[in-house]
Design a protein around this motif. Sequence first.
Motif, PDB file in Angstrom:
ATOM      1  N   LEU A  53       6.139   7.791  17.373  1.00 23.90           N
ATOM      2  CA  LEU A  53       6.116   7.472  16.107  1.00 23.90           C
ATOM      3  C   LEU A  53       5.020   6.441  15.858  1.00 23.90           C
ATOM      4  CD1 LEU A  53       9.423   7.522  14.800  1.00 23.90           C
ATOM      5  CD2 LEU A  53       7.988   9.270  14.599  1.00 23.90           C
ATOM      6  N   ASP A  54       3.927   6.280  16.909  1.00 28.05           N
ATOM      7  CA  ASP A  54       2.677   5.436  17.058  1.00 28.05           C
ATOM      8  C   ASP A  54       2.104   5.843  15.389  1.00 28.05           C
ATOM      9  OD1 ASP A  54       3.804   5.056  19.412  1.00 28.05           O
ATOM     10  OD2 ASP A  54       1.877   6.025  20.392  1.00 28.05           O
ATOM     11  N   GLY A  55       1.930   4.742  14.830  1.00 25.29           N
ATOM     12  CA  GLY A  55       0.966   4.596  13.548  1.00 25.29           C
ATOM     13  C   GLY A  55       1.911   4.613  12.585  1.00 25.29           C
ATOM     14  N   VAL A  56       3.274   4.956  12.657  1.00 24.86           N
ATOM     15  CA  VAL A  56       4.252   5.426  11.528  1.00 24.86           C
ATOM     16  C   VAL A  56       4.755   3.944  11.082  1.00 24.86           C
ATOM     17  CG1 VAL A  56       6.040   6.517  10.618  1.00 24.86           C
ATOM     18  CG2 VAL A  56       4.462   7.691  12.202  1.00 24.86           C
ATOM     19  N   MET A  86       0.921  -0.959   0.092  1.00 19.19           N
ATOM     20  CA  MET A  86       0.071  -0.084   0.091  1.00 19.19           C
ATOM     21  C   MET A  86       0.811   1.101  -0.058  1.00 19.19           C
ATOM     22  SD  MET A  86      -2.890   1.196   2.848  1.00 19.19           S
ATOM     23  CE  MET A  86      -3.267   2.652   2.963  1.00 19.19           C
ATOM     24  N   THR A  87       0.534   2.320  -0.753  1.00 23.37           N
ATOM     25  CA  THR A  87       1.417   3.354  -0.971  1.00 23.37           C
ATOM     26  C   THR A  87       0.836   4.412   0.122  1.00 23.37           C
ATOM     27  OG1 THR A  87       1.677   3.436  -3.423  1.00 23.37           O
ATOM     28  CG2 THR A  87       1.739   5.239  -2.318  1.00 23.37           C
ATOM     29  N   PRO A  88       1.886   4.919   0.947  1.00 18.74           N
ATOM     30  CA  PRO A  88       1.436   5.881   1.927  1.00 18.74           C
ATOM     31  C   PRO A  88       0.811   7.182   1.467  1.00 18.74           C
ATOM     32  CG  PRO A  88       4.101   5.461   1.999  1.00 18.74           C
ATOM     33  CD  PRO A  88       3.435   4.654   0.981  1.00 18.74           C
ATOM     34  N   ASP A  89       0.497   8.100   2.485  1.00 16.38           N
ATOM     35  CA  ASP A  89       0.134   9.372   1.925  1.00 16.38           C
ATOM     36  C   ASP A  89       1.702  10.111   1.845  1.00 16.38           C
ATOM     37  OD1 ASP A  89      -2.631   9.206   1.971  1.00 16.38           O
ATOM     38  OD2 ASP A  89      -2.634   9.039   4.039  1.00 16.38           O
ATOM     39  N   VAL A  90       2.305   9.960   2.796  1.00 22.48           N
ATOM     40  CA  VAL A  90       3.545  10.851   2.821  1.00 22.48           C
ATOM     41  C   VAL A  90       4.875   9.840   3.125  1.00 22.48           C
ATOM     42  CG1 VAL A  90       4.722  12.467   4.463  1.00 22.48           C
ATOM     43  CG2 VAL A  90       2.178  12.483   4.014  1.00 22.48           C
ATOM     44  N   VAL A  91       5.981   9.985   2.649  1.00 20.39           N
ATOM     45  CA  VAL A  91       6.937   9.373   3.358  1.00 20.39           C
ATOM     46  C   VAL A  91       8.085  10.479   3.637  1.00 20.39           C
ATOM     47  CG1 VAL A  91       9.294   8.512   2.200  1.00 20.39           C
ATOM     48  CG2 VAL A  91       6.865   7.752   1.228  1.00 20.39           C
ATOM     49  N   VAL A  92       8.571  10.174   4.864  1.00 24.75           N
ATOM     50  CA  VAL A  92       9.614  10.994   5.541  1.00 24.75           C
ATOM     51  C   VAL A  92      10.981  10.485   5.485  1.00 24.75           C
ATOM     52  CG1 VAL A  92      10.116  12.166   7.401  1.00 24.75           C
ATOM     53  CG2 VAL A  92       7.714  11.888   6.992  1.00 24.75           C
ATOM     54  N   LEU A  93      11.933  11.332   4.970  1.00 21.76           N
ATOM     55  CA  LEU A  93      13.350  10.738   4.942  1.00 21.76           C
ATOM     56  C   LEU A  93      14.023  11.441   6.009  1.00 21.76           C
ATOM     57  CD1 LEU A  93      13.834  11.050   1.045  1.00 21.76           C
ATOM     58  CD2 LEU A  93      12.967   9.122   2.235  1.00 21.76           C
ATOM     59  N   GLY A  94      14.600  10.811   7.057  1.00 18.96           N
ATOM     60  CA  GLY A  94      15.239  11.133   7.920  1.00 18.96           C
ATOM     61  C   GLY A  94      14.366  11.319   9.393  1.00 18.96           C
ATOM     62  N   ALA A 140       1.572  14.153  11.051  1.00 21.35           N
ATOM     63  CA  ALA A 140       1.089  13.580  10.084  1.00 21.35           C
ATOM     64  C   ALA A 140       0.141  12.413  10.485  1.00 21.35           C
ATOM     65  CB  ALA A 140       1.979  13.401   8.803  1.00 21.35           C
ATOM     66  N   ALA A 141       0.991  11.387  11.096  1.00 22.24           N
ATOM     67  CA  ALA A 141       0.483  10.331  11.756  1.00 22.24           C
ATOM     68  C   ALA A 141      -1.038  10.903  12.603  1.00 22.24           C
ATOM     69  CB  ALA A 141       1.058   9.411  12.191  1.00 22.24           C
ATOM     70  N   ALA A 142      -0.780  11.647  13.591  1.00 16.19           N
ATOM     71  CA  ALA A 142      -1.655  12.135  14.509  1.00 16.19           C
ATOM     72  C   ALA A 142      -3.031  12.790  13.796  1.00 16.19           C
ATOM     73  CB  ALA A 142      -1.042  13.016  15.387  1.00 16.19           C
ATOM     74  N   ALA A 143      -2.704  13.213  12.464  1.00 20.37           N
ATOM     75  CA  ALA A 143      -3.748  13.894  11.665  1.00 20.37           C
ATOM     76  C   ALA A 143      -4.538  12.882  10.978  1.00 20.37           C
ATOM     77  CB  ALA A 143      -3.272  14.813  10.555  1.00 20.37           C
ATOM     78  N   GLY A 144      -3.826  11.600  10.999  1.00 25.07           N
ATOM     79  CA  GLY A 144      -4.857  10.450  10.119  1.00 25.07           C
ATOM     80  C   GLY A 144      -4.167  10.033   8.831  1.00 25.07           C
ATOM     81  N   LEU A 145      -2.964  10.864   8.482  1.00 23.17           N
ATOM     82  CA  LEU A 145      -2.565  10.421   7.099  1.00 23.17           C
ATOM     83  C   LEU A 145      -1.567   9.155   7.582  1.00 23.17           C
ATOM     84  CD1 LEU A 145      -1.108  13.817   6.242  1.00 23.17           C
ATOM     85  CD2 LEU A 145      -3.174  12.703   5.442  1.00 23.17           C
ATOM     86  N   THR A 146      -1.451   8.528   6.375  1.00 26.04           N
ATOM     87  CA  THR A 146      -0.652   7.123   6.503  1.00 26.04           C
ATOM     88  C   THR A 146       0.696   7.747   6.193  1.00 26.04           C
ATOM     89  OG1 THR A 146      -1.035   6.651   4.192  1.00 26.04           O
ATOM     90  CG2 THR A 146      -2.280   5.441   5.982  1.00 26.04           C
ATOM     91  N   VAL A 147       1.726   7.276   7.116  1.00 26.16           N
ATOM     92  CA  VAL A 147       3.290   7.829   7.154  1.00 26.16           C
ATOM     93  C   VAL A 147       3.929   6.395   7.005  1.00 26.16           C
ATOM     94  CG1 VAL A 147       4.873   9.388   8.067  1.00 26.16           C
ATOM     95  CG2 VAL A 147       2.366   9.803   8.400  1.00 26.16           C
ATOM     96  N   ARG A 148       5.230   6.839   6.172  1.00 27.08           N
ATOM     97  CA  ARG A 148       6.110   5.770   5.900  1.00 27.08           C
ATOM     98  C   ARG A 148       7.537   6.761   6.395  1.00 27.08           C
ATOM     99  NH1 ARG A 148       6.107   2.181   1.258  1.00 27.08           N
ATOM    100  NH2 ARG A 148       4.482   1.020   2.577  1.00 27.08           N
TER     101      ARG A 148
END
Length: 354
Positions: free
Chosen positions: A93-96, A1-9, A21-29
């Motif tokens: 980082l719960d949910g990340v 599944m492609t996340p909404d947001v990818v964070v590098l670092g 972003a995770a707290a706001a309900g976005l899917t984050v990797r």
Amino acid sequence: MTPDVVVLGLGPAGRALAHRAAAAGLTVRAFDPAPDARWRRTFGLWADELPAWLPTGVVAAVGSPRVIARSRRALRREYAVLDVDALQDAMHLDGVDVRAERAGRDGHGAAFVIDARGPAPASGAGVPRQTAAGVLVPADAHEQLWMDWRPAPGVPEGAAASFLYAVRVSDQALLLEETCLAGAPALTVDELEVRLRARLAARGIVAGALHERVDFPLLAPGPRRGRGWCGVGVRGSTLHPATGYSVAGSLAFADEAVGALRAGRNPVDADAIAAHRLRAAALTALLGMSAPEQRDFFEVFFGLPERHVRGFLAGRSSATTNAAAMAAAFVAAPWGLRRRLARAITPRTPRGPR
């Protein structure tokens, strides 16, 4: 599944973004080769810039430091030093989906990528850097000073400038740090330690080994944003090139970014790019000044109306606000400094054949 947001670092900037972003309900990797590494730097910000979503327990100490350039001035603003462990833990980082590996900006499908990887390893010798050497002393050993530009004992007036930063980091301890605000090349940490020890000796203050060694670039080459991605910290627009501060800007950017992503916009907009360019021009001006000129400049700057001082030092402020502060500094500066400031913001016209 492609996340909404990818964070590098997952340094402070990346972790704040992933957390919010995770707290706001976005899917984050998130990708980081050492996602659980503990932070060791001292982080400070203006107390009124602390986001409401952070618990008050992340603040280790609050003070009202003064500045000294040619004269002593009150900042009329409280400055907070953060408890780094509490800050890192508060941004859980719960949910990340955390991946303990490196990744680049490509290959993430339709996900929006936030590049928070910090400076590229290839940062060259000509890149402006900020350096510092700091020790801990008892809290009552020295007054609190945000900047003391008076030369350290034994340092000639015309030698490369550095200033003393003296702020409480707890109820019991004060950080005394000799800082090179910006240099290309910058003073080395070892050179700054010599100056710091000279200040301590002159005041009869005993201190142990260095508590903190600071050395980081103030600018990174390349774009700040592109189709499907943006940078944060030194790769974006939240590290202030003329002060080196980034935590307040990065914390504020986290919620701004979430709002922009939900609206289908790039979080780094044209105004942020323009504000960053103005601040980079201010850095260029500082780099062109002699040590006496830098002291004269900060005497002028901290004498400006409070709205201009606050606006330029803020973690996030508009291009208009930065331009107004820089214009006010130009008008208030003596003619020699005006020439320095004008050169920094005026594009050079190539000379044609004679």
